[in-house]
Design a protein around this motif. Structure first.
Motif, short mmCIF file in Angstrom:
data_model
loop_
_atom_site.label_atom_id
_atom_site.label_comp_id
_atom_site.label_asym_id
_atom_site.label_seq_id
_atom_site.Cartn_x
_atom_site.Cartn_y
_atom_site.Cartn_z
N ILE A 1 0.86 -1.18 0.00
CA ILE A 1 0.00 0.00 0.00
C ILE A 1 0.90 1.23 0.00
CG2 ILE A 1 -0.19 0.01 2.52
CD1 ILE A 1 -3.03 1.16 2.19
N ILE A 2 0.49 2.23 -0.74
CA ILE A 2 1.22 3.50 -0.75
C ILE A 2 0.27 4.57 -0.27
CG2 ILE A 2 2.37 5.23 -2.18
CD1 ILE A 2 3.32 2.96 -3.98
N ILE A 3 0.69 5.30 0.73
CA ILE A 3 -0.11 6.39 1.29
C ILE A 3 0.70 7.67 1.13
CG2 ILE A 3 -1.18 7.33 3.38
CD1 ILE A 3 -1.43 4.40 4.36
N LEU B 1 3.44 8.32 12.57
CA LEU B 1 2.33 7.59 13.17
C LEU B 1 2.00 6.33 12.38
CD1 LEU B 1 0.11 7.47 15.34
CD2 LEU B 1 -1.30 8.87 13.83
N LEU B 2 1.94 6.44 11.06
CA LEU B 2 1.64 5.29 10.22
C LEU B 2 2.75 4.23 10.30
CD1 LEU B 2 0.20 7.21 7.16
CD2 LEU B 2 -1.06 5.61 8.62
N LYS B 3 3.99 4.68 10.33
CA LYS B 3 5.11 3.74 10.45
C LYS B 3 5.04 3.01 11.79
CE LYS B 3 10.06 3.40 9.67
NZ LYS B 3 9.98 2.24 8.81
N GLU B 4 4.76 3.74 12.86
CA GLU B 4 4.64 3.14 14.19
C GLU B 4 3.48 2.14 14.23
OE1 GLU B 4 3.65 4.59 18.73
OE2 GLU B 4 4.54 6.03 17.33
N LEU B 5 2.36 2.50 13.63
CA LEU B 5 1.20 1.61 13.58
C LEU B 5 1.54 0.32 12.84
CD1 LEU B 5 -1.80 1.04 14.07
CD2 LEU B 5 -2.28 2.27 11.93
N ALA B 6 2.23 0.44 11.72
CA ALA B 6 2.63 -0.74 10.95
C ALA B 6 3.51 -1.65 11.79
CB ALA B 6 3.35 -0.31 9.67
N SER C 1 6.02 -4.78 7.96
CA SER C 1 7.22 -4.04 7.59
C SER C 1 6.79 -2.75 6.89
CB SER C 1 8.13 -4.86 6.68
OG SER C 1 7.47 -5.15 5.47
N SER C 2 7.61 -1.74 6.98
CA SER C 2 7.30 -0.47 6.32
C SER C 2 8.59 0.18 5.85
CB SER C 2 6.55 0.47 7.26
OG SER C 2 7.35 0.81 8.36
N HIS C 3 8.45 1.04 4.88
CA HIS C 3 9.60 1.74 4.31
C HIS C 3 9.13 3.11 3.83
CE1 HIS C 3 13.27 2.45 2.04
NE2 HIS C 3 12.52 2.72 0.98
N ILE C 4 9.81 4.14 4.22
CA ILE C 4 9.50 5.49 3.74
C ILE C 4 10.33 5.73 2.49
CG2 ILE C 4 9.59 7.95 4.28
CD1 ILE C 4 9.30 7.14 7.26
N THR D 1 12.25 7.42 -0.58
CA THR D 1 13.03 8.63 -0.84
C THR D 1 12.44 9.32 -2.06
OG1 THR D 1 14.57 7.54 -2.33
CG2 THR D 1 15.13 7.51 0.02
N LYS D 2 12.87 10.52 -2.31
CA LYS D 2 12.42 11.26 -3.49
C LYS D 2 12.76 10.48 -4.76
CE LYS D 2 13.03 15.59 -5.97
NZ LYS D 2 13.78 16.82 -6.12
N GLU D 3 13.96 9.91 -4.81
CA GLU D 3 14.39 9.15 -5.98
C GLU D 3 13.52 7.90 -6.18
OE1 GLU D 3 16.54 10.25 -3.60
OE2 GLU D 3 17.45 11.88 -4.76
N GLU D 4 13.17 7.23 -5.09
CA GLU D 4 12.32 6.04 -5.20
C GLU D 4 10.93 6.40 -5.70
OE1 GLU D 4 14.14 3.11 -1.75
OE2 GLU D 4 12.93 4.84 -1.14
N ARG D 5 10.40 7.53 -5.24
CA ARG D 5 9.08 7.98 -5.72
C ARG D 5 9.14 8.29 -7.21
NH1 ARG D 5 9.28 11.39 -1.14
NH2 ARG D 5 9.34 13.18 -2.51
N GLU D 6 10.22 8.95 -7.64
CA GLU D 6 10.38 9.27 -9.06
C GLU D 6 10.49 7.99 -9.89
OE1 GLU D 6 13.82 11.79 -9.09
OE2 GLU D 6 12.68 13.57 -8.48
#
Length: 69
Positions: A4-6, A16-21, A27-30, A32-37
């Motif tokens: 899921i991407i939020i 908060l979302l990372k902590e909830l996960a 598992s969760s991963h934020i 980076t700008k490069e990954e979004r691109e």
């Protein structure tokens, strides 16, 4: 595996979302700008209709037909 991407610009919401996960054992991963691109670029590639692409030979003929200044 499902993903899921939020999207949010609020760092507090992200934390908060990372902590909830983590509390849910997920598992969760934020990204980076490069990954979004990269994700956006991948989506554009998927949407590309190869029938709309110009053949190399046609492009060369067109380029050669242009008047040079």
């Amino acid at each position: 595996m499902a993903s899921i991407i939020i999207h949010t610009d609020n760092k507090k919401d992200i934390s908060l979302l990372k902590e909830l996960a983590e509390k849910m054992g997920l598992s969760s991963h934020i990204l980076t700008k490069e990954e979004r691109e990269d994700l956006n670029f991948g989506e554009l590639i998927k949407q590309n209709n190869s029938e709309d692409n110009l053949l190399k030979e046609d492009a060369l003929i067109y380029y050669k037909s242009l008047k040079r200044k």
